[in-house]
Design an enzyme around this catalytic site. Structure first.
Site, PDB file in Angstrom:
ATOM      1  N   TRP A 186       0.793  -1.221   0.000  1.00 47.47           N
ATOM      2  CA  TRP A 186       0.000   0.000   0.000  1.00 47.47           C
ATOM      3  C   TRP A 186       0.831   1.280   0.000  1.00 47.47           C
ATOM      4  CZ3 TRP A 186       1.817   2.533   4.163  1.00 47.47           C
ATOM      5  CH2 TRP A 186       2.361   1.758   5.195  1.00 47.47           C
ATOM      6  N   ASN A 187       2.112   1.233   0.377  1.00 47.48           N
ATOM      7  CA  ASN A 187       2.816   2.480   0.717  1.00 47.48           C
ATOM      8  C   ASN A 187       3.113   3.371  -0.486  1.00 47.48           C
ATOM      9  OD1 ASN A 187       4.682   0.474  -0.046  1.00 47.48           O
ATOM     10  ND2 ASN A 187       6.343   1.451   1.082  1.00 47.48           N
ATOM     11  N   LYS A 222      -2.825  -8.434  -7.342  1.00 45.33           N
ATOM     12  CA  LYS A 222      -3.437  -8.535  -6.018  1.00 45.33           C
ATOM     13  C   LYS A 222      -2.802  -7.421  -5.196  1.00 45.33           C
ATOM     14  CE  LYS A 222      -4.404  -9.522  -1.727  1.00 45.33           C
ATOM     15  NZ  LYS A 222      -4.180  -8.486  -0.708  1.00 45.33           N
ATOM     16  N   HIS A 223      -3.510  -6.322  -5.084  1.00 45.43           N
ATOM     17  CA  HIS A 223      -2.973  -5.179  -4.348  1.00 45.43           C
ATOM     18  C   HIS A 223      -3.325  -5.307  -2.861  1.00 45.43           C
ATOM     19  CE1 HIS A 223      -0.945  -1.470  -4.152  1.00 45.43           C
ATOM     20  NE2 HIS A 223      -1.408  -0.908  -5.253  1.00 45.43           N
ATOM     21  N   SER A 251      -5.072  -4.749   0.555  1.00 46.90           N
ATOM     22  CA  SER A 251      -6.484  -4.493   0.859  1.00 46.90           C
ATOM     23  C   SER A 251      -6.699  -3.102   1.438  1.00 46.90           C
ATOM     24  CB  SER A 251      -7.004  -5.552   1.840  1.00 46.90           C
ATOM     25  OG  SER A 251      -6.991  -6.828   1.238  1.00 46.90           O
ATOM     26  N   GLY A 278       6.720  -6.618  -0.316  1.00 46.45           N
ATOM     27  CA  GLY A 278       6.047  -6.623   0.969  1.00 46.45           C
ATOM     28  C   GLY A 278       6.954  -7.098   2.088  1.00 46.45           C
ATOM     29  N   GLU A 286      10.846  -8.136  -3.481  1.00 40.64           N
ATOM     30  CA  GLU A 286      11.378  -6.881  -2.947  1.00 40.64           C
ATOM     31  C   GLU A 286      10.806  -6.752  -1.554  1.00 40.64           C
ATOM     32  OE1 GLU A 286      11.746  -3.616  -1.398  1.00 40.64           O
ATOM     33  OE2 GLU A 286      10.367  -2.767  -2.877  1.00 40.64           O
ATOM     34  N   LEU A 287      11.661  -6.936  -0.536  1.00 47.64           N
ATOM     35  CA  LEU A 287      11.192  -7.049   0.843  1.00 47.64           C
ATOM     36  C   LEU A 287      11.607  -5.827   1.658  1.00 47.64           C
ATOM     37  CD1 LEU A 287      11.989 -10.864   1.234  1.00 47.64           C
ATOM     38  CD2 LEU A 287       9.901  -9.773   0.361  1.00 47.64           C
ATOM     39  N   CYS A 311      10.302   1.570   2.100  1.00 48.98           N
ATOM     40  CA  CYS A 311      11.297   0.509   2.265  1.00 48.98           C
ATOM     41  C   CYS A 311      12.712   1.037   2.153  1.00 48.98           C
ATOM     42  CB  CYS A 311      11.050  -0.625   1.268  1.00 48.98           C
ATOM     43  SG  CYS A 311      11.072  -0.111  -0.462  1.00 48.98           S
ATOM     44  N   GLU A 322      12.700  -3.387  11.030  1.00 48.87           N
ATOM     45  CA  GLU A 322      12.385  -2.271  10.137  1.00 48.87           C
ATOM     46  C   GLU A 322      11.419  -1.335  10.851  1.00 48.87           C
ATOM     47  OE1 GLU A 322      11.184  -1.504   5.499  1.00 48.87           O
ATOM     48  OE2 GLU A 322      10.324  -3.250   6.489  1.00 48.87           O
TER      49      GLU A 322
END
Length: 455
Positions: free
Chosen positions: A131-132, A155-156, A158, A207, A229-230, A263, A360
């Site tokens: 979402w960011n 799948k974005h 929610s 995510g 991409e974490l 991130c 994080e």
């Protein structure tokens, strides 16, 4: 999941609710994606590029409207939301220009009369995105995935269903064939189960680490390509020969961009002891000048966090640091007002045993670590499970380049904050992910290089 709620973080109130797609609706979307792929891959790359360019122009023409949608749904301040839309337009434009070159077969010499490597798309890609940066996280990957001849099922998060649905509308309005880009409104477990479907050929995931590992496990079991991409805990290193005022002036927006929910935001400030006092004082001074409030106000610097649970996580991380000896220079914290607001917090006397260093921190919390020299700075910067981005400040560019090579990160900037560009690969190492997005490196992640020899 009975419904998906779009919530305004500024007020905490529901904007709109959506019914998740049924299993049959998802099946229809999968079949449509498979059929669309077989047509889309046969379209000349120049035509695909033209559509990317048209979408780029459409985003530019609707910057205000789309920026307001981002701000309304996830709380990003409006000036950054509009900048996000323009960044997406730039990236789409980049691949519109370079796709034909990247797809061109490569001639090579072998024992055959004619030898080449051709580049073939994989098929429908499941994109699971956060979402960011609701537009950027999707379109930065979609730009090259689609340019290569693949199609996307999104799948974005929610948290941002309105942004997710709007993107599907934009693709259709720009002239993309039906089925090339589709949005699925569903939950995480359902999305993960789709990886096993024959129609899905690859996964692009951005995510959290725990979810990313589950996605990778399912994809690996089913022999599907994946790019992850974490998270990140990016170091911002200030050496004793740095321009301290300039470093501090960049450090503040580097930490607080998107209210710290980024991130690649600077998350650990590692400062040489000879300049630590000067840097910290300047950092605090500039932080105190930031305007927190209505994200629709163009003068606002910090808006709300996306959800209340983000506040709880930050509170636990800060309390842990204080209990272990950290000193709060700006107390910050949850604000007693409508919405999910958390004012900036600056901590000093931070050590490696604290959560603000080991985890994080996804919000406006800035931990400052003082070190003796550059050797210790590099050691502490690398003492993390993460390896996404990094920044190092020194007036000696040659030394900066040398130290950049020593940092365990996928992306490093010297005397700047690392900003993604379409011409450079984006991604991390260690727990920060696998694979790359953007540039030729990201382009070829979802491509089959096919060796052809003609005798």
């Amino acid at each position: 999941m009975t419904h998906i709620s779009s919530i305004d973080p500024t007020t905490g109130k529901i904007i709109k609710q959506f019914k998740p797609h049924s299993r049959e609706q998802i099946n229809v979307s999968l079949r449509k994606a498979d059929a669309a792929f077989h047509k889309w891959k046969e379209i000349d790359v120049s035509e695909r590029s033209k559509l990317l360019s048209d979408l780029s122009q459409l985003l530019r023409s609707r910057k205000q409207e789309l920026g307001e949608l981002i701000t309304q749904e996830m709380g990003k301040v409006i000036k950054q939301s509009q900048a996000e839309v323009l960044k997406c337009a730039d990236t789409l434009g980049y691949f519109a220009v370079h796709a034909e070159e990247l797809m061109r077969p490569e001639d090579t010499r072998t024992d055959a009369a004619l030898s080449m490597v051709s580049y073939e798309p994989m098929g429908p890609v499941l994109a699971i995105k956060p979402w960011n940066f609701p537009f950027w996280q999707v379109l930065s990957a979609a730009s090259h995935i689609l340019a290569a001849g693949n199609v996307i099922l999104l799948k974005h998060s929610s948290y941002v269903p309105m942004c997710a649905l709007m993107m599907e509308e934009l693709f259709l309005e720009a002239g993309f064939p039906d089925g090339v880009f589709q949005t699925l409104l569903t939950d995480g477990p359902t999305a993960s189960s789709l990886i096993t479907r024959d129609e899905i050929k690859a996964v692009s995931f951005t995510g959290g680490n725990a979810t990313g590992k589950k996605v990778a496990e399912i994809a690996a079991r089913n022999m599907k390509k994946f790019v992850l991409e974490l998270g990140g805990s990016d170091p911002f290193i200030v050496l004793d020969d740095a321009d301290v005022n300039k470093a501090a002036a960049v450090a503040v927006p580097s930490r607080y961009i998107n209210t710290g929910q980024t991130c690649i935001a600077a998350k650990r400030f590692i400062v040489a002891q000879d300049v630590a006092g000067e840097f910290t004082a300047k950092f605090v001074e500039l932080t105190e000048k930031l305007k927190l409030g209505d994200p629709m106000d163009k003068n606002t610097d910090i808006g709300p966090l996306v959800r209340e649970e983000q506040i709880s996580t930050l509170e636990q991380q800060v309390e842990d640091a204080i209990s272990k000896g950290a000193k709060s220079l700006i107390p910050g914290g949850k604000m007693e007002r409508e919405g999910f607001f958390y004012s900036p917090t600056v901590l000093e006397n931070v050590n490696l045993h604290m959560k603000v260093v080991n985890e994080e921190t996804f919000g406006p919390v800035a931990p400052i670590i003082t070190v003796k020299n550059e050797k210790e700075a590099i050691r502490i910067a690398n003492s993390t499970q993460f390896g996404l981005g990094a920044s190092i400040w020194t007036e000696d560019r040659e030394k900066g380049a040398l130290l950049a090579r020593q940092l365990e990160a996928g992306m490093v900037a010297v005397n700047a904050f690392f900003r993604p560009e379409a011409c450079m690969p984006f991604g991390g190492i260690k727990e920060s992910g696998m694979g790359r997005e953007m540039a030729k490196h990201g382009f070829y992640e979802f491509i089959h290089p096919k060796s052809i020899k003609i005798y």
